[in-house]
Write a protein that holds these residues in place. Structure first.
Motif, PDB file in Angstrom:
ATOM      1  N   TRP A 108      38.771 -10.983 -44.344  1.00 38.80           N
ATOM      2  CA  TRP A 108      38.928 -10.966 -45.792  1.00 38.80           C
ATOM      3  C   TRP A 108      40.401 -11.069 -46.129  1.00 38.80           C
ATOM      4  N   PHE A 109      40.686 -11.592 -47.306  1.00 40.13           N
ATOM      5  CA  PHE A 109      42.060 -11.693 -47.777  1.00 40.13           C
ATOM      6  C   PHE A 109      42.048 -11.562 -49.289  1.00 40.13           C
ATOM      7  N   ASP A 110      42.896 -10.665 -49.816  1.00 36.66           N
ATOM      8  CA  ASP A 110      42.996 -10.447 -51.258  1.00 36.66           C
ATOM      9  C   ASP A 110      44.421 -10.775 -51.687  1.00 36.66           C
ATOM     10  N   LYS A 111      44.587 -11.920 -52.303  1.00 35.27           N
ATOM     11  CA  LYS A 111      45.919 -12.380 -52.712  1.00 35.27           C
ATOM     12  C   LYS A 111      46.572 -11.391 -53.671  1.00 35.27           C
ATOM     13  N   SER A 112      45.783 -10.777 -54.559  1.00 32.81           N
ATOM     14  CA  SER A 112      46.356  -9.839 -55.529  1.00 32.81           C
ATOM     15  C   SER A 112      46.877  -8.574 -54.846  1.00 32.81           C
TER      16      SER A 112
END
Length: 189
Positions: A108-112
């Motif tokens: 998973w990756f959350d840019k924010s």
């Protein structure tokens, strides 16, 4: 009506690119109108995103709707940082990038939030991926399940990515990677 058959090479920088919308714009070093960069053109190059301010070389053509990219020739990461700093990378040496690429998948990756995790194929260990590493790698975002290649180092808080390379680019540009990826894919089967 403009001549849509005239193609030319242009260098510039990415003004912005939004993977959710499927396009962005490039500003040419020569000035003039912004150049439309469609996600499909970027995908043919082997990337699904590109960092804002990244240097880019394109083949473009004039169309009735303006100048459009038809081929990406090269992408270089942005020269200056605009995102959050990462203390683990402040002392990163060029030799740290001499470690081999390993085939991985985005967990998973959350840019924010500015970070996420990936797993090396055949290994359940989480590898930390910071947004600054993406930017330095010329990327803007990652999607869960996306296949990538990583250069992994031991950071102050554990294993982390020092570089992220799109899967297609790693397979295309790294001769020894084809052999490595085949081994890891066989292990996952």
């Amino acid at each position: 009506m403009s001549d849509s058959t005239t193609e030319r090479s242009v260098s510039g920088h990415v003004k912005w690119f939004d993977p959710a919308r499927g396009f962005g714009f490039v500003v040419s070093d020569e000035g003039g109108a912004d150049i439309l960069l469609h996600a499909n053109v970027l995908r043919v190059f082997g990337q699904s995103t590109v960092a804002d301010a990244a240097r880019i070389t394109l083949t473009v053509q004039d169309t009735d709707r303006g100048i459009q990219a038809i081929n990406v020739l090269a992408i270089e990461p942005p020269e200056t940082s605009s995102g959050p700093s990462l203390e683990d990378l402040e002392h990163l040496k060029v030799t740290d990038l001499d470690v081999p690429l390993v085939p991985s998948r985005v967990k998973w990756f959350d840019k924010s939030k500015g970070f996420g995790f990936a797993n090396i194929f055949g290994d359940g260990e989480d590898i930390f991926v910071h947004v600054e590493v993406l930017r330095r790698s010329g990327l803007a975002d990652l999607m869960p399940g996306e296949a990538i290649a990583l250069r992994v180092i031991d950071g102050r808080r554990g294993r982390m990515a020092a570089q992220v390379v799109p899967w297609d680019a790693a397979a295309r540009d790294t001769p020894e990677f084809e052999h490595v990826q085949a081994e890891h894919i066989d292990e996952d089967a």
